[in-house]
Design a protein around this motif. Structure first.
Motif, PDB file in Angstrom:
ATOM      1  N   ARG A 272      -2.754  -5.170   8.346  1.00  0.00           N
ATOM      2  CA  ARG A 272      -1.454  -4.785   7.800  1.00  0.00           C
ATOM      3  C   ARG A 272      -1.503  -4.698   6.273  1.00  0.00           C
ATOM      4  O   ARG A 272      -0.813  -3.872   5.670  1.00  0.00           O
ATOM      5  CB  ARG A 272      -0.382  -5.778   8.262  1.00  0.00           C
ATOM      6  N   GLU A 275      -3.068  -1.312   5.675  1.00  0.00           N
ATOM      7  CA  GLU A 275      -2.104  -0.277   6.049  1.00  0.00           C
ATOM      8  C   GLU A 275      -0.961  -0.177   5.044  1.00  0.00           C
ATOM      9  O   GLU A 275      -0.430   0.904   4.795  1.00  0.00           O
ATOM     10  CB  GLU A 275      -1.522  -0.563   7.439  1.00  0.00           C
ATOM     11  N   ASN A 300       2.844   2.272   7.867  1.00  0.00           N
ATOM     12  CA  ASN A 300       1.441   2.635   7.757  1.00  0.00           C
ATOM     13  C   ASN A 300       1.249   3.708   6.690  1.00  0.00           C
ATOM     14  O   ASN A 300       1.642   4.856   6.869  1.00  0.00           O
ATOM     15  CB  ASN A 300       0.930   3.132   9.110  1.00  0.00           C
TER      16      ASN A 300
END
Length: 439
Positions: A272, A275, A300
């Motif tokens: 994460r 992203e 994202n």
């Protein structure tokens, strides 16, 4: 079936790394020695079986099992989902074995668990002549062996890779991903000068105090030319080369190359972070490749903007730690002939292709990495194959659970700044020597 790689192993001491080295150390019990010369027992019984595995977070597993069950109505497989956390999976499998329960038939084992189960007589030795040994990647075979005997079927492999923001590298005039830590740092400086690089850090990995830190630490040490444990099974971590590897992580956090948030990152948190546009480079496993391609996810920022390459090292391409899973037959399960037939079917090249195409799971067959159609869909396959072939097993210590806990403790102390690298390595050397002496 993607099993969450939170890989904390301390609940039970794991004997697994010995098998990764081919089972050559002569430090086992009398049971271990008898296992070394044994032959596969007769696997009898046809009928229903169970598959014990970590929680399926992919949604793919049941469709695969449905295919088997439709073709084998009298030999159906029932899925027994264990917790998502690997620590709890191992604990339940060990408890099941110690009570000699027949609740589990087929076990999905992390590669560092295989030899513990074999050494304790909890799983059956498998007939090698019924598996395509010549088609497996050589490193994955070793993870399924104990004293060079097959106790599990290779099911999934894993190798660490470097994820890079290809869009930002291109904007910065950088033609290819870095192969050394120095190149990576230099590339980062160029990217961070871009408007799009504002507020970013350079590199992220899995540095929380859990098994992932053992993986990242071992990779750094091995990639600097050092080793945690030598081929003789003795710790050898208090060396200049090992210090260079640890200092890559320590100095990275200190100078901001690695964000301090990475000290709380496991696999998913680091994904994460990448992203979300917080780091230019990320070390992670292949399973995240497909997940990060979701352009519908508003959080994202990297879909279609990343590429993979081998992990960098001190003076050239680095070395990944070896991961993956194997399937074994419980010594206490019923209908073991069905279990063997199911494992052979489940780990077939056909099904390995399904796992790859649906979940970007690393296959165990070398031919799938060389398939042009698959390479077109998954451009990282040649890189992943190289990563697995060059991967190093985690430290070869019999009491692996104690060893990984010691590594996590000392590595985290150095990276977080509560100890110097020199002191952490000195303490780790002493701790590992004590663990080896008491095994």
């Amino acid at each position: 079936m993607r099993i969450k790689r939170s890989m904390a192993r301390r609940a039970v001491a794991v004997l697994g790394a010995l098998a990764l080295a081919g089972g050559v150390a002569a430090c086992g019990s009398s049971d271990n020695n008898s296992s070394a010369g044994s032959k596969p027992g007769k696997l009898d019984g046809v009928g229903p079986i169970t598959l014990a595995t970590g929680k399926d977070t992919t949604g793919t597993l049941n469709s695969i099992l449905d295919e088997w069950n439709k073709a084998h109505p009298d030999q159906k497989v029932t899925l027994t989902e264990l917790p998502e956390d690997a620590d709890q999976q191992l604990q339940q499998m060990v408890q099941n074995a110690k009570t000699k329960s027949d609740a589990f038939t087929v076990l999905n084992l992390d590669v560092v668990w295989t030899s513990e189960f074999a050494a304790n007589g909890w799983v059956e030795q498998l007939p090698e002549d019924q598996f395509p040994m010549d088609r497996y990647l050589p490193p994955v075979i070793k993870t399924a062996q104990y004293f060079k005997k097959l106790y599990a079927a290779p099911y999934a492999s894993d190798g660490g890779m470097l994820y890079s923001r290809s869009d930002l590298l291109k904007q910065a005039g950088i033609a290819k991903p870095p192969t050394t830590w120095a190149e990576m740092t230099a590339d980062c400086k160029k990217v961070l000068k871009l408007p799009a690089g504002k507020g970013m850090s350079c590199y992220g990995g899995q540095l929380d105090k859990y098994e992932g830190l053992t993986v990242n630490f071992s990779e750094a040490v091995n990639s600097a030319g050092g080793q945690v444990v030598g081929s003789d099974g003795k710790p050898n971590v208090n060396t200049p080369d090992a210090k260079k590897g640890l200092d890559f992580l320590v100095n990275g956090v200190k100078d901001g190359t690695i964000p301090k948030d990475a000290l709380t990152w496991k696999e998913e948190e680091s994904r994460r972070g990448f992203e979300g546009g917080h780091v230019v480079f990320l070390r992670n496993w292949p399973y995240i490749y497909a997940l990060m391609g979701d352009k519908k996810d508003s959080a994202n920022k990297v879909a279609g903007k990343y590429e993979v390459s081998p992990l960098p090292g001190l003076s050239g391409i680095g070395k990944s730690s070896l991961g993956g899973h194997n399937l074994a037959i419980s010594k206490f399960g019923k209908n073991k002939k069905t279990a063997l037939d199911f494992i052979k079917w489940f780990t077939s090249e056909k099904n390995e292709r399904v796992w790859l195409t649906k979940n970007s799971q690393a296959p165990v067959y070398g031919s799938l990495y060389d398939d042009p159609a698959l390479q077109k869909q998954f451009p990282y396959l040649p890189t992943l194959k190289k990563s697995i072939e060059n991967a190093e097993p985690r430290p070869a210590i019999v009491n692996y659970g104690d060893a990984t806990a010691a590594i996590e403790e000392q590595a985290y102390a150095a990276i977080s700044g509560s100890k110097t690298s020199d002191q952490a390595l000195k303490d780790l050397q002493a701790n590992l020597a004590k663990i080896v002496k008491n095994q």
